[in-house]
Design a protein around this motif. Structure first.
Motif, PDB file in Angstrom:
ATOM      1  N   TRP A  93       0.967  -1.161  -0.043  1.00 31.06           N
ATOM      2  CA  TRP A  93      -0.221   0.262  -0.121  1.00 31.06           C
ATOM      3  C   TRP A  93       1.299   1.056  -0.115  1.00 31.06           C
ATOM      4  O   TRP A  93       0.322   2.232  -0.965  1.00 31.06           O
ATOM      5  CB  TRP A  93      -1.276   0.575   0.964  1.00 31.06           C
ATOM      6  N   TRP A  94       2.174   1.222   0.977  1.00 31.84           N
ATOM      7  CA  TRP A  94       2.723   2.345   0.882  1.00 31.84           C
ATOM      8  C   TRP A  94       3.583   2.213  -0.556  1.00 31.84           C
ATOM      9  O   TRP A  94       3.435   3.531  -1.336  1.00 31.84           O
ATOM     10  CB  TRP A  94       4.491   1.906   1.640  1.00 31.84           C
ATOM     11  N   CYS A  95       4.397   1.152  -1.299  1.00 29.63           N
ATOM     12  CA  CYS A  95       5.037   1.349  -2.186  1.00 29.63           C
ATOM     13  C   CYS A  95       3.818   2.115  -3.353  1.00 29.63           C
ATOM     14  O   CYS A  95       4.523   2.812  -4.494  1.00 29.63           O
ATOM     15  CB  CYS A  95       4.664  -0.066  -2.845  1.00 29.63           C
ATOM     16  N   GLU A  96       2.675   1.730  -4.027  1.00 26.55           N
ATOM     17  CA  GLU A  96       1.890   1.869  -4.779  1.00 26.55           C
ATOM     18  C   GLU A  96       0.867   3.613  -4.328  1.00 26.55           C
ATOM     19  O   GLU A  96       0.545   3.972  -5.192  1.00 26.55           O
ATOM     20  CB  GLU A  96       0.577   1.050  -4.897  1.00 26.55           C
ATOM     21  N   LEU A  97       1.651   4.089  -3.463  1.00 26.05           N
ATOM     22  CA  LEU A  97       0.772   5.785  -2.269  1.00 26.05           C
ATOM     23  C   LEU A  97      -0.574   5.531  -2.588  1.00 26.05           C
ATOM     24  O   LEU A  97      -1.586   5.871  -3.167  1.00 26.05           O
ATOM     25  CB  LEU A  97       1.655   6.022  -3.678  1.00 26.05           C
ATOM     26  N   GLN A 109      -0.978  12.961  -1.034  1.00 26.23           N
ATOM     27  CA  GLN A 109      -0.238  14.727  -1.955  1.00 26.23           C
ATOM     28  C   GLN A 109       0.648  13.853  -2.523  1.00 26.23           C
ATOM     29  O   GLN A 109       1.154  14.465  -3.709  1.00 26.23           O
ATOM     30  CB  GLN A 109      -0.015  15.599  -0.684  1.00 26.23           C
ATOM     31  N   VAL A 110       1.106  13.536  -2.493  1.00 21.25           N
ATOM     32  CA  VAL A 110       2.777  12.544  -2.520  1.00 21.25           C
ATOM     33  C   VAL A 110       1.919  11.806  -3.845  1.00 21.25           C
ATOM     34  O   VAL A 110       2.525  12.315  -5.063  1.00 21.25           O
ATOM     35  CB  VAL A 110       3.711  11.358  -1.721  1.00 21.25           C
ATOM     36  N   ARG A 111       1.012  11.546  -4.154  1.00 20.55           N
ATOM     37  CA  ARG A 111       0.159  10.228  -5.044  1.00 20.55           C
ATOM     38  C   ARG A 111      -0.294  10.884  -6.579  1.00 20.55           C
ATOM     39  O   ARG A 111      -0.284  10.924  -7.393  1.00 20.55           O
ATOM     40  CB  ARG A 111      -0.792   9.939  -4.578  1.00 20.55           C
ATOM     41  N   ASP A 112      -0.205  12.362  -5.813  1.00 24.89           N
ATOM     42  CA  ASP A 112      -1.341  13.119  -7.043  1.00 24.89           C
ATOM     43  C   ASP A 112      -0.081  14.535  -7.562  1.00 24.89           C
ATOM     44  O   ASP A 112      -0.454  14.766  -8.489  1.00 24.89           O
ATOM     45  CB  ASP A 112      -2.573  13.989  -6.161  1.00 24.89           C
ATOM     46  N   THR A 113       0.982  14.922  -6.788  1.00 23.65           N
ATOM     47  CA  THR A 113       2.087  15.942  -7.544  1.00 23.65           C
ATOM     48  C   THR A 113       3.384  15.277  -6.882  1.00 23.65           C
ATOM     49  O   THR A 113       4.287  16.301  -7.918  1.00 23.65           O
ATOM     50  CB  THR A 113       1.402  16.650  -6.414  1.00 23.65           C
ATOM     51  N   GLY A 114       3.468  14.368  -6.172  1.00 23.35           N
ATOM     52  CA  GLY A 114       5.588  14.150  -6.282  1.00 23.35           C
ATOM     53  C   GLY A 114       5.833  15.178  -5.243  1.00 23.35           C
ATOM     54  O   GLY A 114       7.210  14.933  -5.289  1.00 23.35           O
ATOM     55  N   TRP A 115       4.428  15.579  -4.425  1.00 21.10           N
ATOM     56  CA  TRP A 115       5.601  16.623  -3.348  1.00 21.10           C
ATOM     57  C   TRP A 115       5.740  16.929  -2.106  1.00 21.10           C
ATOM     58  O   TRP A 115       3.766  17.407  -2.361  1.00 21.10           O
ATOM     59  CB  TRP A 115       5.596  17.835  -4.143  1.00 21.10           C
ATOM     60  N   THR A 116       5.592  17.072  -1.646  1.00 22.41           N
ATOM     61  CA  THR A 116       4.696  17.580   0.182  1.00 22.41           C
ATOM     62  C   THR A 116       6.327  18.489   0.800  1.00 22.41           C
ATOM     63  O   THR A 116       7.588  18.029   0.427  1.00 22.41           O
ATOM     64  CB  THR A 116       4.143  16.187   1.232  1.00 22.41           C
ATOM     65  N   HIS A 117       5.992  18.625   2.099  1.00 22.50           N
ATOM     66  CA  HIS A 117       6.860  20.326   2.203  1.00 22.50           C
ATOM     67  C   HIS A 117       7.956  19.192   3.434  1.00 22.50           C
ATOM     68  O   HIS A 117       7.264  17.747   3.579  1.00 22.50           O
ATOM     69  CB  HIS A 117       6.355  20.933   2.615  1.00 22.50           C
ATOM     70  N   MET A 163       7.952  13.941   9.649  1.00 20.59           N
ATOM     71  CA  MET A 163       7.575  14.049  10.751  1.00 20.59           C
ATOM     72  C   MET A 163       5.679  13.155  10.350  1.00 20.59           C
ATOM     73  O   MET A 163       6.104  12.430  11.334  1.00 20.59           O
ATOM     74  CB  MET A 163       7.204  15.225  11.604  1.00 20.59           C
ATOM     75  N   ILE A 164       5.795  12.925   9.554  1.00 17.31           N
ATOM     76  CA  ILE A 164       5.186  11.836   9.011  1.00 17.31           C
ATOM     77  C   ILE A 164       5.337  10.773   8.124  1.00 17.31           C
ATOM     78  O   ILE A 164       4.850   9.938   8.613  1.00 17.31           O
ATOM     79  CB  ILE A 164       4.094  13.005   7.724  1.00 17.31           C
ATOM     80  N   LEU A 165       5.372  11.248   6.905  1.00 17.13           N
ATOM     81  CA  LEU A 165       6.573   9.940   6.542  1.00 17.13           C
ATOM     82  C   LEU A 165       7.325   9.037   6.655  1.00 17.13           C
ATOM     83  O   LEU A 165       7.552   8.028   6.992  1.00 17.13           O
ATOM     84  CB  LEU A 165       6.547  10.384   5.206  1.00 17.13           C
ATOM     85  N   GLY A 166       8.561   9.878   6.979  1.00 19.79           N
ATOM     86  CA  GLY A 166       9.904   9.304   7.874  1.00 19.79           C
ATOM     87  C   GLY A 166       9.685   8.770   9.025  1.00 19.79           C
ATOM     88  O   GLY A 166      10.332   7.439   9.002  1.00 19.79           O
ATOM     89  N   SER A 167       9.371   9.322   9.130  1.00 17.98           N
ATOM     90  CA  SER A 167       8.560   8.916  10.692  1.00 17.98           C
ATOM     91  C   SER A 167       7.763   7.868  10.451  1.00 17.98           C
ATOM     92  O   SER A 167       8.176   6.916  12.361  1.00 17.98           O
ATOM     93  CB  SER A 167       7.721  10.282  12.011  1.00 17.98           C
ATOM     94  N   HIS A 168       7.051   7.508  10.115  1.00 23.69           N
ATOM     95  CA  HIS A 168       5.798   5.857  10.221  1.00 23.69           C
ATOM     96  C   HIS A 168       7.043   4.979   9.122  1.00 23.69           C
ATOM     97  O   HIS A 168       6.935   3.595  10.193  1.00 23.69           O
ATOM     98  CB  HIS A 168       4.523   6.101   9.345  1.00 23.69           C
ATOM     99  N   ALA A 169       7.924   5.014   8.836  1.00 27.21           N
ATOM    100  CA  ALA A 169       8.798   4.497   8.041  1.00 27.21           C
ATOM    101  C   ALA A 169       9.927   3.982   9.458  1.00 27.21           C
ATOM    102  O   ALA A 169      10.593   2.576   9.845  1.00 27.21           O
ATOM    103  CB  ALA A 169       9.431   4.527   6.734  1.00 27.21           C
ATOM    104  N   VAL A 206      -1.464  13.681   3.625  1.00 31.38           N
ATOM    105  CA  VAL A 206       0.495  13.368   3.243  1.00 31.38           C
ATOM    106  C   VAL A 206       0.616  11.891   2.046  1.00 31.38           C
ATOM    107  O   VAL A 206       1.163  12.545   1.016  1.00 31.38           O
ATOM    108  CB  VAL A 206       0.565  12.897   4.251  1.00 31.38           C
ATOM    109  N   LEU A 207       0.435  11.382   2.164  1.00 31.53           N
ATOM    110  CA  LEU A 207       0.212   9.984   0.749  1.00 31.53           C
ATOM    111  C   LEU A 207      -0.247  10.624  -0.134  1.00 31.53           C
ATOM    112  O   LEU A 207       0.440  10.058  -1.214  1.00 31.53           O
ATOM    113  CB  LEU A 207      -0.496   8.599   1.637  1.00 31.53           C
TER     114      LEU A 207
END
Length: 502
Positions: A334-338, A354-362, A368-374, A351-352
């Protein structure tokens, strides 16, 4: 036909890569560019990123006209053979170890120093060696660059008497606000080159062998020098003033906030970092922007961006394999497929998407959302690094290896940062509006409404309590583990949750 031709990589697209000099091509030196489809076969990139890179390369080739030979080939070697036709080739130092190995392995290719950065790598190495070469702190480097470039300095002192305004630049978002009251960022207009790129990407996917992740809407980021300069001008004139205070804040309906959106332009080489920081300083000296916001922007470029570039080369290629925490879990599908729709936690879902739709988030959602979860879930840092590289429009190897291995995943054990950057839901709740309507509650560790970040934070500390208990920045929360009466329940709950979408 001249005896020498100069090769431009796809992230060397600005005029500063062609400026004459001892290490540069002559004014009339023929140029070559190679578009290699194998790049997209090796990695499954975000569709918006593939579109941006190819659009930028083709726009630059159109600008250069007859001076450039633009080759579309299966591999770089094949394209170079077709374009160089036996001539000697010069090239600026590439931005990845893989590309550097390639150019050094080719006959008749000479590699000059890198351009597009503020400090020569040899100068940084001398500075780092002088600091022992071990724990190299960004703050020390940043002050050295400021002095060296006379940037935001008043004689020998920092402008305003302070080196940084971090304390002032960590405000939560305004209450009861869905968006920041600032003008929208610059948006480019697509043209026939963009349509050609989109058609080619569609064809490549249909033919097989190439596939992408994410969605591609209209292009959101500059693909030409003219567009990038317009984006910089608009940011400086209309958005810089409010950047500083809210640079760490998040709003669900406002993924951009006051951020500049210039990272992809810098990393494609469309903008020179020197022009960005000098123009920002000029805004402050002219009284048009507050010092705190200007310093925050300058720090991102002259401090962090430059620091990351230098560490990539100084630490060496083996740094990417760092895994001091011994995290080995694979990334879930689910993470790999956004697949944001599979996620219940509102912060991660937002946040996921935002990445799926634009390839960007600040940078704060990234950290603190994506990296922290991983990090909390113990995912393989090399796989997390590759994911960030592929899924972000501004992601390059030199960008993501230090940012993810060192900063986000703490896989180097503290060579780059003094502590792991992870937190419970309380931080997200304080710095965003993402928690209010969420199914989970940031204060709950167990039960139906247990926040995956809060429970994940405590299980992460518990898993690494021996290491983190000896770190002065994490020793206190580690000691708090012994006061949690429900820690055993938290452990069982998080084992059962596993890597299912939270």
């Amino acid at each position: 036909m001249g005896s020498t031709v100069h090769w431009l990589f796809g992230d060397q697209l600005g005029p500063h890569f062609l400026a004459p000099g001892e290490d540069g091509p002559g004014r009339d030196t023929p140029l070559l560019m190679v578009e290699a489809r194998s790049v997209f076969r090796r990695r499954r990139f975000h569709r918006a990123k593939a579109h941006l890179v190819l659009s930028a390369m083709r726009h630059r080739a159109a600008e250069l006209g007859d001076r450039v030979t633009y080759v579309r080939a299966d591999t770089y070697r094949e394209g170079l053979d077709r374009a160089a036709r036996g001539r000697r080739v010069t090239v600026h130092h590439p931005t990845s170890y893989a590309a550097l190995r390639l150019v050094r392995s080719l006959p008749r290719v000479s590699v000059g120093p890198a351009r597009g950065f503020m400090v020569p790598t040899d100068d940084f190495a001398a500075w780092a060696d002088g600091h022992g070469g071990g724990r190299l702190r960004q703050e020390d480097f940043y002050r050295w660059v400021r002095r060296r470039r006379e940037l935001l300095m008043d004689a020998d002192s920092p402008a305003g008497g302070r080196w940084n305004f971090d304390h002032d630049n960590r405000r939560p978002p305004p209450r009861e606000a869905d968006t920041l009251p600032v003008p929208a960022p610059y948006r480019p207009r697509e043209d026939e080159i963009d349509q050609e790129v989109r058609h080619d990407l569609d064809r490549w996917e249909k033919d097989g062998g190439v596939s992408f992740v994410g969605r591609e809407g209209p292009r959101l980021f500059p693909a030409t020098r003219t567009e990038a300069r317009s984006a910089l001008k608009r940011f400086l004139a209309r958005r810089l003033g409010s950047f500083g205070p809210y640079e760490d804040a998040m709003l669900a309906a406002d993924p951009v906030m006051s951020h500049s959106l210039l990272s992809s332009s810098l990393n494609l080489g469309l903008l020179d970092p020197v022009e960005c920081v000098e123009r920002a300083e000029a805004e402050w000296r002219a009284g048009r922007a507050p010092l705190g916001s200007v310093e925050g922007f300058v720090r991102q470029i002259a401090g962090w961006r430059e620091y990351v570039w230098q560490l990539y080369w100084y630490f060496g290629e083996e740094y990417r394999r760092s895994n001091e925490l011994r995290h080995t879990a694979p990334l879930p599908d689910w993470w790999c497929e956004l697949d944001a729709d599979a996620v219940r936690a509102r912060c991660l879902r937002t946040v996921l998407a935002q990445v799926r739709d634009t390839g960007w988030t600040h940078h704060i959602p990234r950290l603190m959302i994506l990296g922290s979860h991983a990090l909390q879930r113990g995912w393989d840092p090399a796989a997390v690094t590759d994911w960030f590289h592929r899924c972000f429009v501004d992601g390059y190897d030199w960008v993501m290896v230090p940012n993810v291995v060192g900063m986000s995943q703490y896989a180097d054990g503290g060579r780059m940062t003094t502590k792991p950057y992870t937190s419970g839901g309380a931080y997200v709740h304080r710095m965003s509006d993402l928690c209010g309507p969420c199914h989970y509650r940031p204060g709950d560790r167990t039960g139906e409404h247990a926040c995956p970040y809060t429970a994940g934070y405590w299980t992460f500390l518990d898993r690494h309590r021996e290491r983190l208990g000896h770190n002065h920045r994490t020793a206190r929360p580690v000691r708090q583990l012994d006061r949690l009466s429900d820690l055993a329940d938290v452990r069982r709950q998080e084992r059962a949750r596993g890597d299912a979408p939270p």
